[in-house]
Design a protein around this motif. Structure first.
Motif, mmCIF file in Angstrom:
data_model
loop_
_atom_site.group_PDB
_atom_site.id
_atom_site.type_symbol
_atom_site.label_atom_id
_atom_site.label_comp_id
_atom_site.label_asym_id
_atom_site.label_seq_id
_atom_site.Cartn_x
_atom_site.Cartn_y
_atom_site.Cartn_z
ATOM 1 N N VAL A 23 0.838 -1.202 0.000
ATOM 2 C CA VAL A 23 0.000 0.000 0.000
ATOM 3 C C VAL A 23 0.873 1.253 0.000
ATOM 4 C CG1 VAL A 23 -1.675 1.304 1.349
ATOM 5 C CG2 VAL A 23 -1.940 -1.134 1.099
ATOM 6 N N GLY A 24 1.938 1.254 0.824
ATOM 7 C CA GLY A 24 2.827 2.418 0.879
ATOM 8 C C GLY A 24 3.450 2.724 -0.460
ATOM 9 N N VAL A 25 3.973 1.697 -1.118
ATOM 10 C CA VAL A 25 4.606 1.893 -2.420
ATOM 11 C C VAL A 25 3.573 2.361 -3.444
ATOM 12 C CG1 VAL A 25 5.685 0.666 -4.340
ATOM 13 C CG2 VAL A 25 6.509 0.308 -2.025
ATOM 14 N N GLY A 26 2.356 1.778 -3.377
ATOM 15 C CA GLY A 26 1.291 2.175 -4.301
ATOM 16 C C GLY A 26 0.962 3.650 -4.164
ATOM 17 N N ASN A 85 4.449 14.941 -9.909
ATOM 18 C CA ASN A 85 5.752 14.973 -10.589
ATOM 19 C C ASN A 85 6.924 15.156 -9.615
ATOM 20 O OD1 ASN A 85 5.630 14.386 -13.279
ATOM 21 N ND2 ASN A 85 4.793 16.415 -13.811
ATOM 22 N N THR A 86 6.883 14.447 -8.539
ATOM 23 C CA THR A 86 7.951 14.564 -7.548
ATOM 24 C C THR A 86 8.796 13.294 -7.562
ATOM 25 O OG1 THR A 86 6.356 13.749 -5.975
ATOM 26 C CG2 THR A 86 6.752 16.120 -5.966
ATOM 27 N N LYS A 87 9.207 12.906 -8.750
ATOM 28 C CA LYS A 87 9.605 11.525 -8.996
ATOM 29 C C LYS A 87 10.126 10.692 -7.820
ATOM 30 C CE LYS A 87 9.353 8.211 -11.933
ATOM 31 N NZ LYS A 87 9.594 7.700 -13.226
ATOM 32 N N PRO A 88 11.334 10.791 -7.331
ATOM 33 C CA PRO A 88 11.642 9.713 -6.375
ATOM 34 C C PRO A 88 11.113 9.944 -4.959
ATOM 35 C CG PRO A 88 13.584 11.038 -6.735
ATOM 36 C CD PRO A 88 12.479 11.697 -7.468
ATOM 37 N N PHE A 89 10.768 11.195 -4.631
ATOM 38 C CA PHE A 89 10.567 11.513 -3.212
ATOM 39 C C PHE A 89 9.292 10.914 -2.626
ATOM 40 C CE2 PHE A 89 13.272 14.868 -4.935
ATOM 41 C CZ PHE A 89 14.396 14.608 -4.174
ATOM 42 N N GLY A 90 8.189 10.965 -3.410
ATOM 43 C CA GLY A 90 6.955 10.359 -2.942
ATOM 44 C C GLY A 90 7.160 8.890 -2.631
ATOM 45 N N LEU A 91 7.808 8.206 -3.549
ATOM 46 C CA LEU A 91 8.048 6.768 -3.365
ATOM 47 C C LEU A 91 8.881 6.526 -2.117
ATOM 48 C CD1 LEU A 91 7.723 3.952 -4.480
ATOM 49 C CD2 LEU A 91 9.759 4.308 -5.858
ATOM 50 N N ILE A 92 9.959 7.316 -1.959
ATOM 51 C CA ILE A 92 10.852 7.115 -0.813
ATOM 52 C C ILE A 92 10.104 7.313 0.495
ATOM 53 C CG2 ILE A 92 12.840 8.065 0.409
ATOM 54 C CD1 ILE A 92 14.009 8.717 -2.394
ATOM 55 N N ILE A 93 9.377 8.460 0.571
ATOM 56 C CA ILE A 93 8.700 8.781 1.837
ATOM 57 C C ILE A 93 7.634 7.747 2.166
ATOM 58 C CG2 ILE A 93 7.146 10.444 2.925
ATOM 59 C CD1 ILE A 93 8.748 12.624 1.353
ATOM 60 N N PHE A 94 6.796 7.413 1.134
ATOM 61 C CA PHE A 94 5.699 6.503 1.438
ATOM 62 C C PHE A 94 6.170 5.070 1.615
ATOM 63 C CE2 PHE A 94 3.049 10.023 0.197
ATOM 64 C CZ PHE A 94 2.035 9.907 1.120
ATOM 65 N N PHE A 95 7.316 4.736 1.026
ATOM 66 C CA PHE A 95 7.881 3.411 1.277
ATOM 67 C C PHE A 95 8.254 3.284 2.749
ATOM 68 C CE2 PHE A 95 11.500 0.571 1.720
ATOM 69 C CZ PHE A 95 11.030 -0.570 1.092
ATOM 70 N N ILE A 96 8.890 4.342 3.274
ATOM 71 C CA ILE A 96 9.298 4.315 4.682
ATOM 72 C C ILE A 96 8.067 4.282 5.593
ATOM 73 C CG2 ILE A 96 10.448 5.646 6.487
ATOM 74 C CD1 ILE A 96 12.360 6.642 4.236
ATOM 75 N N LEU A 97 7.062 5.129 5.242
ATOM 76 C CA LEU A 97 5.822 5.126 6.039
ATOM 77 C C LEU A 97 5.157 3.755 5.988
ATOM 78 C CD1 LEU A 97 4.220 8.585 5.238
ATOM 79 C CD2 LEU A 97 5.288 7.842 7.351
ATOM 80 N N GLY A 98 5.167 3.139 4.786
ATOM 81 C CA GLY A 98 4.580 1.807 4.641
ATOM 82 C C GLY A 98 5.296 0.788 5.503
ATOM 83 N N ALA A 99 6.626 0.892 5.559
ATOM 84 C CA ALA A 99 7.391 -0.039 6.389
ATOM 85 C C ALA A 99 7.016 0.122 7.856
ATOM 86 C CB ALA A 99 8.888 0.202 6.193
ATOM 87 N N PHE A 100 6.883 1.393 8.278
ATOM 88 C CA PHE A 100 6.472 1.641 9.668
ATOM 89 C C PHE A 100 5.088 1.048 9.926
ATOM 90 C CE2 PHE A 100 9.655 5.157 10.044
ATOM 91 C CZ PHE A 100 10.270 4.632 11.164
ATOM 92 N N ALA A 101 4.181 1.282 8.946
ATOM 93 C CA ALA A 101 2.821 0.754 9.103
ATOM 94 C C ALA A 101 2.853 -0.767 9.217
ATOM 95 C CB ALA A 101 1.950 1.181 7.931
ATOM 96 N N GLY A 102 3.748 -1.398 8.454
ATOM 97 C CA GLY A 102 3.885 -2.851 8.543
ATOM 98 C C GLY A 102 4.320 -3.290 9.925
ATOM 99 N N PHE A 103 5.307 -2.584 10.488
ATOM 100 C CA PHE A 103 5.751 -2.927 11.844
ATOM 101 C C PHE A 103 4.616 -2.740 12.848
ATOM 102 C CE2 PHE A 103 10.157 -1.706 10.282
ATOM 103 C CZ PHE A 103 10.486 -3.013 10.032
#
Lengths: 94, 247
Positions: free
Chosen positions: A50-53, A63-81
């Motif tokens: 979900v975070g990556v999505g 158009n914020t190419k890598p930053f959205g992915l980076i931030i939400f990936f980290i948030l998704g990982a936290f949500a997983g924990f």
């Protein structure tokens, strides 16, 4: 009549005691180790997915190419924990 | 498996084959083997539940006992997780439980089709639960439902970080719910077919060993079929509880 009432109260006592014993033994531990591990891992992966999505969607829109992915990936990982923590706490309670 | 086809993939059993072609606009609504399995499942549940309690005897027959037990099982589950308030949602949980359980069991029959081994089916089921529970939460609490994403007793400067995490955690529910059921069924059925290949390919009579293993695996699969339906039902109950009580 009095005899009948006695019988009924006797029956009520019996039903109550049976119900109590049922309540204590309800929700028995049926889970094996494999299904337990699987539960934990799906919780972890689902939150990451979900975070990556969301990250990819945000990048597409703003158009914020890598930053959205980076931030939400980290948030998704936290949500997983968090999910795993919650599952563990629920199991501890039982 | 026919000699002419010579397809020996263990994944062949999950193939969708349309029986009746039917299209509305560009949407393919063909009646497939998956649809057939679902129709059979629904028919089995309806027939079983109506016929078994038809006699309504006080001392139940074995068949009547099974349907009464399954009723009591879900009723108890709802009582334990949601409480007395959960009564209202019994039909919903019971329908989902029976559909998944009988669907898994129908899939255990040889030559049949396991519709729960397709992620789109389980995801649709999970999405119904997710959307239903979200609507229930909003209906019960209105805009207060958003406070579900705020952990009580947290300093305010942590909120911007933790609210997105909570929202992602909430959105991940249908995914984990559907993937768990789908992956369990897919893995189990594939494993059985892989061992079935060993029976054919192993030399002399040593194929008896994997055959014995298949028997054990089939037993395990039936256990998993029940367990996954139970997990699906209990998680639905927990989500209903969350929507009703918020934390």
């Amino acid at each position: 009549m009095d005899n009948n009432n006695d019988k009924i109260s006797d029956l009520k006592k019996k039903i109550n005691s049976i119900e109590k014993s049922h309540q204590s033994e309800s929700m028995p531990k049926k889970e094996s180790g494999v299904s337990f591990g699987f539960k934990i891992s799906t919780e972890l992966v689902a939150a990451l997915v979900v975070g990556v999505g969301i990250g990819l969607l945000v990048d597409n829109y703003f158009n914020t190419k890598p930053f959205g992915l980076i931030i939400f990936f980290i948030l998704g990982a936290f949500a997983g924990f968090f999910n795993v923590y919650r599952v563990m706490r629920r199991i501890e309670k039982q | 498996m026919s000699a002419s086809g010579e397809k020996h993939s263990p994944l062949e059993q999950f193939e969708i084959t349309p029986f009746v072609h039917f299209e509305v606009g560009s949407v393919d609504l063909a009646f497939t083997n998956s649809s057939l399995a679902m129709v059979i499942t629904t028919a089995v549940i309806t027939l079983f539940l109506t016929l078994s309690v038809n006699t309504r005897s006080i001392i139940p027959s074995r068949v009547q006992l099974i349907s009464e037990l399954s009723y009591g099982f879900i009723a108890q589950l709802l009582k334990d997780t949601v409480g007395e308030q959960g009564r209202k949602y019994f039909p919903f949980v019971f329908t989902i439980f029976m559909f998944v359980l009988i669907g898994n069991m129908v899939g255990m029959l040889p030559y049949s089709f396991t519709f729960t081994s397709h992620i789109i089916v389980t995801f649709a089921l999970a999405a119904v639960v997710f959307v239903g529970v979200t609507i229930l939460g909003f209906a019960k609490h209105g805009m207060n439902f958003f406070s579900f994403f705020v952990i009580p007793g947290l300093p305010w400067y942590m909120l911007p970080l933790l609210i997105p995490i909570e929202v992602i955690s909430y959105l991940s529910r249908p995914i984990s719910l559907s993937v768990r059921l789908f992956a369990n069924m897919l893995a189990g059925h594939t494993l059985i077919k892989v061992f079935a290949m060993f029976v054919i390919t192993m030399p002399f009579y040593s194929g008896v060993l994997p055959l014995a293993f298949i028997v054990a695996l089939t037993g395990l699969e039936i256990l998993i079929a029940f367990l996954q339906a139970y997990v699906f039902a209990i998680l639905t109950c927990l989500y209903i509880n969350d929507a009703l009580h918020l934390h």
